[in-house]
Design a protein around this motif. Structure first.
Motif, PDB file in Angstrom:
ATOM      1  N   ALA A 137      68.886  13.379  -6.548  1.00  0.00           N
ATOM      2  CA  ALA A 137      67.449  13.365  -6.265  1.00  0.00           C
ATOM      3  C   ALA A 137      66.692  12.494  -7.256  1.00  0.00           C
ATOM      4  CB  ALA A 137      66.898  14.789  -6.289  1.00  0.00           C
ATOM      5  N   SER A 138      67.272  12.259  -8.423  1.00  0.00           N
ATOM      6  CA  SER A 138      66.615  11.390  -9.405  1.00  0.00           C
ATOM      7  C   SER A 138      66.678   9.925  -9.001  1.00  0.00           C
ATOM      8  CB  SER A 138      67.263  11.571 -10.784  1.00  0.00           C
ATOM      9  OG  SER A 138      68.564  10.983 -10.826  1.00  0.00           O
ATOM     10  N   LYS A 139      67.518   9.599  -8.030  1.00  0.00           N
ATOM     11  CA  LYS A 139      67.580   8.238  -7.504  1.00  0.00           C
ATOM     12  C   LYS A 139      66.451   8.069  -6.484  1.00  0.00           C
ATOM     13  CE  LYS A 139      71.374   7.733  -9.820  1.00  0.00           C
ATOM     14  NZ  LYS A 139      71.345   7.017 -11.109  1.00  0.00           N
ATOM     15  N   SER A 140      65.511   7.219  -6.790  1.00  0.00           N
ATOM     16  CA  SER A 140      64.291   7.114  -5.971  1.00  0.00           C
ATOM     17  C   SER A 140      64.573   6.692  -4.544  1.00  0.00           C
ATOM     18  CB  SER A 140      63.320   6.124  -6.622  1.00  0.00           C
ATOM     19  OG  SER A 140      63.903   4.828  -6.719  1.00  0.00           O
ATOM     20  N   TYR A 141      65.728   6.079  -4.307  1.00  0.00           N
ATOM     21  CA  TYR A 141      66.005   5.575  -2.964  1.00  0.00           C
ATOM     22  C   TYR A 141      66.478   6.666  -2.007  1.00  0.00           C
ATOM     23  CZ  TYR A 141      70.391   4.891  -5.633  1.00  0.00           C
ATOM     24  OH  TYR A 141      71.466   5.035  -6.474  1.00  0.00           O
ATOM     25  N   PHE A 142      66.879   7.834  -2.498  1.00  0.00           N
ATOM     26  CA  PHE A 142      67.295   8.910  -1.610  1.00  0.00           C
ATOM     27  C   PHE A 142      66.090   9.776  -1.236  1.00  0.00           C
ATOM     28  CE2 PHE A 142      71.735   8.699  -3.571  1.00  0.00           C
ATOM     29  CZ  PHE A 142      72.265   8.041  -2.472  1.00  0.00           C
ATOM     30  N   LYS A 143      65.927  10.001   0.067  1.00  0.00           N
ATOM     31  CA  LYS A 143      64.817  10.821   0.561  1.00  0.00           C
ATOM     32  C   LYS A 143      65.140  12.311   0.379  1.00  0.00           C
ATOM     33  CE  LYS A 143      63.193   7.485   4.023  1.00  0.00           C
ATOM     34  NZ  LYS A 143      64.011   6.344   3.552  1.00  0.00           N
ATOM     35  N   SER A 144      64.100  13.117   0.294  1.00  0.00           N
ATOM     36  CA  SER A 144      64.279  14.543   0.014  1.00  0.00           C
ATOM     37  C   SER A 144      65.043  15.254   1.121  1.00  0.00           C
ATOM     38  CB  SER A 144      62.921  15.207  -0.211  1.00  0.00           C
ATOM     39  OG  SER A 144      62.106  15.111   0.962  1.00  0.00           O
ATOM     40  N   ASP A 145      64.874  14.824   2.369  1.00  0.00           N
ATOM     41  CA  ASP A 145      65.596  15.500   3.454  1.00  0.00           C
ATOM     42  C   ASP A 145      67.090  15.200   3.387  1.00  0.00           C
ATOM     43  OD1 ASP A 145      65.183  12.799   4.284  1.00  0.00           O
ATOM     44  OD2 ASP A 145      65.498  13.380   6.364  1.00  0.00           O
ATOM     45  N   PHE A 146      67.461  14.050   2.836  1.00  0.00           N
ATOM     46  CA  PHE A 146      68.874  13.741   2.649  1.00  0.00           C
ATOM     47  C   PHE A 146      69.482  14.667   1.592  1.00  0.00           C
ATOM     48  CE2 PHE A 146      72.200  11.092   0.494  1.00  0.00           C
ATOM     49  CZ  PHE A 146      73.120  11.137   1.528  1.00  0.00           C
ATOM     50  N   ILE A 147      68.769  14.908   0.528  1.00  0.00           N
ATOM     51  CA  ILE A 147      69.240  15.845  -0.499  1.00  0.00           C
ATOM     52  C   ILE A 147      69.372  17.249   0.095  1.00  0.00           C
ATOM     53  CG2 ILE A 147      68.778  16.828  -2.769  1.00  0.00           C
ATOM     54  CD1 ILE A 147      69.427  13.808  -2.768  1.00  0.00           C
ATOM     55  N   ASP A 148      68.424  17.642   0.954  1.00  0.00           N
ATOM     56  CA  ASP A 148      68.504  18.956   1.612  1.00  0.00           C
ATOM     57  C   ASP A 148      69.744  19.040   2.505  1.00  0.00           C
ATOM     58  OD1 ASP A 148      66.179  19.828   0.402  1.00  0.00           O
ATOM     59  OD2 ASP A 148      64.890  19.186   2.055  1.00  0.00           O
ATOM     60  N   PHE A 149      70.063  17.937   3.189  1.00  0.00           N
ATOM     61  CA  PHE A 149      71.278  17.911   4.008  1.00  0.00           C
ATOM     62  C   PHE A 149      72.516  18.102   3.138  1.00  0.00           C
ATOM     63  CE2 PHE A 149      74.847  15.269   5.513  1.00  0.00           C
ATOM     64  CZ  PHE A 149      75.158  15.931   6.692  1.00  0.00           C
ATOM     65  N   LEU A 150      72.584  17.423   2.010  1.00  0.00           N
ATOM     66  CA  LEU A 150      73.737  17.557   1.124  1.00  0.00           C
ATOM     67  C   LEU A 150      73.859  18.974   0.569  1.00  0.00           C
ATOM     68  CD1 LEU A 150      73.649  14.210  -0.899  1.00  0.00           C
ATOM     69  CD2 LEU A 150      74.964  14.745   1.160  1.00  0.00           C
ATOM     70  N   ARG A 151      72.732  19.659   0.436  1.00  0.00           N
ATOM     71  CA  ARG A 151      72.752  21.027  -0.102  1.00  0.00           C
ATOM     72  C   ARG A 151      73.550  21.963   0.815  1.00  0.00           C
ATOM     73  NH1 ARG A 151      68.045  21.094  -1.741  1.00  0.00           N
ATOM     74  NH2 ARG A 151      68.428  21.144  -3.989  1.00  0.00           N
ATOM     75  N   ILE A 152      73.540  21.706   2.097  1.00  0.00           N
ATOM     76  CA  ILE A 152      74.263  22.568   3.036  1.00  0.00           C
ATOM     77  C   ILE A 152      75.572  21.933   3.529  1.00  0.00           C
ATOM     78  CG2 ILE A 152      72.149  23.703   3.809  1.00  0.00           C
ATOM     79  CD1 ILE A 152      72.268  21.963   6.343  1.00  0.00           C
ATOM     80  N   PHE A 153      75.854  20.714   3.056  1.00  0.00           N
ATOM     81  CA  PHE A 153      77.016  19.983   3.551  1.00  0.00           C
ATOM     82  C   PHE A 153      78.316  20.494   2.920  1.00  0.00           C
ATOM     83  CE2 PHE A 153      80.211  16.685   2.998  1.00  0.00           C
ATOM     84  CZ  PHE A 153      80.368  16.227   4.295  1.00  0.00           C
ATOM     85  N   HIS A 154      79.368  20.525   3.727  1.00  0.00           N
ATOM     86  CA  HIS A 154      80.721  20.649   3.202  1.00  0.00           C
ATOM     87  C   HIS A 154      81.669  20.003   4.197  1.00  0.00           C
ATOM     88  CE1 HIS A 154      82.176  23.915   5.936  1.00  0.00           C
ATOM     89  NE2 HIS A 154      80.889  24.191   5.993  1.00  0.00           N
ATOM     90  N   PHE A 155      82.790  19.506   3.702  1.00  0.00           N
ATOM     91  CA  PHE A 155      83.793  18.931   4.592  1.00  0.00           C
ATOM     92  C   PHE A 155      84.463  20.036   5.399  1.00  0.00           C
ATOM     93  CE2 PHE A 155      83.590  15.476   1.439  1.00  0.00           C
ATOM     94  CZ  PHE A 155      83.450  14.397   2.303  1.00  0.00           C
ATOM     95  N   GLN A 156      84.753  19.724   6.659  1.00  0.00           N
ATOM     96  CA  GLN A 156      85.363  20.703   7.557  1.00  0.00           C
ATOM     97  C   GLN A 156      86.776  20.255   7.922  1.00  0.00           C
ATOM     98  OE1 GLN A 156      82.709  22.230  10.673  1.00  0.00           O
ATOM     99  NE2 GLN A 156      81.010  21.126   9.700  1.00  0.00           N
ATOM    100  N   ARG A 157      87.715  21.138   7.649  1.00  0.00           N
ATOM    101  CA  ARG A 157      89.130  20.783   7.795  1.00  0.00           C
ATOM    102  C   ARG A 157      89.503  20.445   9.224  1.00  0.00           C
ATOM    103  NH1 ARG A 157      93.500  19.090   7.553  1.00  0.00           N
ATOM    104  NH2 ARG A 157      95.232  19.726   6.211  1.00  0.00           N
ATOM    105  N   ARG A 158      88.785  20.997  10.173  1.00  0.00           N
ATOM    106  CA  ARG A 158      89.141  20.765  11.584  1.00  0.00           C
ATOM    107  C   ARG A 158      88.929  19.312  12.001  1.00  0.00           C
ATOM    108  NH1 ARG A 158      84.146  22.966  15.253  1.00  0.00           N
ATOM    109  NH2 ARG A 158      82.450  22.538  13.796  1.00  0.00           N
ATOM    110  N   TYR A 159      88.202  18.554  11.186  1.00  0.00           N
ATOM    111  CA  TYR A 159      87.905  17.167  11.543  1.00  0.00           C
ATOM    112  C   TYR A 159      88.905  16.166  10.988  1.00  0.00           C
ATOM    113  CZ  TYR A 159      83.292  18.802  13.104  1.00  0.00           C
ATOM    114  OH  TYR A 159      82.257  19.445  13.750  1.00  0.00           O
ATOM    115  N   ILE A 160      89.925  16.612  10.285  1.00  0.00           N
ATOM    116  CA  ILE A 160      90.893  15.659   9.730  1.00  0.00           C
ATOM    117  C   ILE A 160      92.306  16.184   9.938  1.00  0.00           C
ATOM    118  CG2 ILE A 160      90.740  16.623   7.381  1.00  0.00           C
ATOM    119  CD1 ILE A 160      91.012  13.633   6.428  1.00  0.00           C
ATOM    120  N   GLU A 161      93.193  15.296  10.391  1.00  0.00           N
ATOM    121  CA  GLU A 161      94.573  15.643  10.696  1.00  0.00           C
ATOM    122  C   GLU A 161      95.517  14.779   9.866  1.00  0.00           C
ATOM    123  OE1 GLU A 161      95.046  14.988  14.830  1.00  0.00           O
ATOM    124  OE2 GLU A 161      93.714  16.621  15.451  1.00  0.00           O
TER     125      GLU A 161
END
Length: 423
Positions: free
Chosen positions: A74-98
């Motif tokens: 978030a200290s990087k001025s080029y990232f928007k606040s909604d993108f940081i909010d998305f990352l807050r809930i993001f996690h990789f999902q095993r079902r998407y990689i084989e």
């Protein structure tokens, strides 16, 4: 005993995040396929790593961004606040990689929503690379790596802008390992205007996570006048370095499959980037369909808005001369722009390129495997590329033989026809 390789979701390259943000904002429903490829022959079968790779991916999918990491982003001025909010809930999902095997080769495919699968790339590559090199990770190998790193540092300490040409090549001639040569504009007596700066781009094919950190911290301590940052976000945060990166091929390739007329996909990608970052992160990648086709779309509007260009395939001198000629035709002062070189570089080649261009344009050099995996054991030439988006093939027409990647020959032929590229 299981030893996790990835311990932070920041242990990736910055451009994975800077590309994710505009795709999240513009194409949140994109579906994509990324495929792993090894371009050289390993010394032992990668297929033998299957179980270990799966265990490492299981662990990766348990990780979340911490609040401290999110505060850093978030200290990087080029990232928007909604993108940081998305990352807050993001996690990789095993079902998407084989993970599978084909003969002796490892097969890894990530398939699903692009905003959920595009981030796998760097983690998959660094996991496979570290698992592969664990059997070579002995004290003698580390000592060889330190010796080679010390030689690079010695070369940089000996570097003098007025004498490097005489040291590295005959007067007024630039020679490369492939036997090609080119005249050096201005000879060896000119006053160099711009400083020599290089960066670590080595996360994908590193020997190991901790060796990568040792290399980066050693360079930052020993040659800070030249070493200016790393693409690895975790190392940048931990050691107070600049995080370096903008876009990769997958970003521009995505625009081949989102309903844009194919002839205009580069312009649409660049325009979307401009609207997302409003002047930040201004280095554009040029070789998705070749430098000539890129410059045909890189008109005065884009040339003024972007700070510079990144080279990743083809002859670097020819590429740089084309870039400078393009800026001259547009009556843009090249001293206000930057050329970033990042194709299979080492320190000697970077210094030679610097001598050729630095009195005419700002230069930067992203050096990857030669920094993070030069310990006397041949590195893996591994990639994990976007091959399909929204049910359509995507491709790049590289300026280097062997770098074109697409399994659909019909689409490749169509792409060549649209952009007048010979097979």
């Amino acid at each position: 005993m299981f030893i996790p390789i990835i311990r932070s979701l920041l242990d990736t390259d910055l451009y994975k995040l800077t590309m994710l943000s505009p795709i999240l904002h513009r194409f949140p429903s994109n579906q994509a396929v990324y495929s792993f490829v090894c371009r050289n022959t390993p010394q032992y079968p990668l297929a033998s790593l299957k179980a270990e790779v799966e265990a490492q991916l299981d662990h990766l999918c348990t990780l979340r961004y911490t609040e401290d990491e999110l505060d850093y982003l978030a200290s990087k001025s080029y990232f928007k606040s909604d993108f940081i909010d998305f990352l807050r809930i993001f996690h990789f999902q095993r079902r998407y990689i084989e993970v599978g095997t084909e003969g002796d080769m490892l097969k890894v495919v990530a398939r699903g929503p692009q905003i959920h699968v595009m981030g796998f790339e760097i983690f998959v590559l660094s996991i496979i690379s570290e698992l592969y090199f664990r059997r070579y990770d002995v004290p003698a190998t580390r000592e060889e790596g330190r010796k080679r790193l010390a030689e690079k540092i010695g070369m940089l300490r000996d570097f003098r802008s007025q004498s490097t040409v005489a040291q590295l090549s005959p007067p007024n001639v630039l020679k490369f390992a492939n036997g090609t040569s080119a005249p050096i504009a201005g000879g060896g007596a000119h006053a160099v205007r711009h400083p020599f700066e290089f960066f670590d781009f080595g996360t994908r094919r590193r020997f190991s996570r901790d060796w990568h950190e040792e290399v980066v911290t050693t360079l930052a301590r020993e040659v800070p006048q030249y070493f200016k940052g790393t693409s690895n976000v975790h190392l940048a945060k931990k050691h107070g370095l600049a995080a370096i990166g903008t876009m990769a091929h997958e970003y521009l390739q995505t625009f081949q499959a989102v309903g844009v007329q194919l002839r205009n996909f580069q312009k649409e990608a660049l325009e979307t980037w401009v609207q997302e970052y409003r002047g930040d992160l201004g280095i554009a990648l040029t070789d998705v369909i070749g430098m000539d086709a890129f410059l045909a779309d890189f008109d005065l509007y884009f040339a003024k808005l972007f700070d510079g260009l990144r080279h990743d395939s083809g002859d670097p001198v020819e590429w740089g001369e084309k870039a400078l000629a393009h800026y001259q035709r547009l009556r843009i002062d090249a001293h206000t722009k930057r050329l970033v070189f990042s194709d299979a570089l080492n320190i000697p080649t970077a210094l030679r390129l610097y001598e050729h261009f630095a009195d005419r344009v700002q230069c930067g050099f992203g050096i990857g495997t030669d920094l993070s995996n030069d310990l006397g054991v041949p590195a893996l030439n591994i990639v994990m590329k976007l091959v399909e988006c929204n049910g359509q093939p995507v491709a790049k027409l590289s300026d280097s033989p062997g770098k074109t990647l697409c399994s659909d020959e019909t689409f490749l032929a169509y792409l060549r026809q649209v952009f007048n590229r010979a097979a």
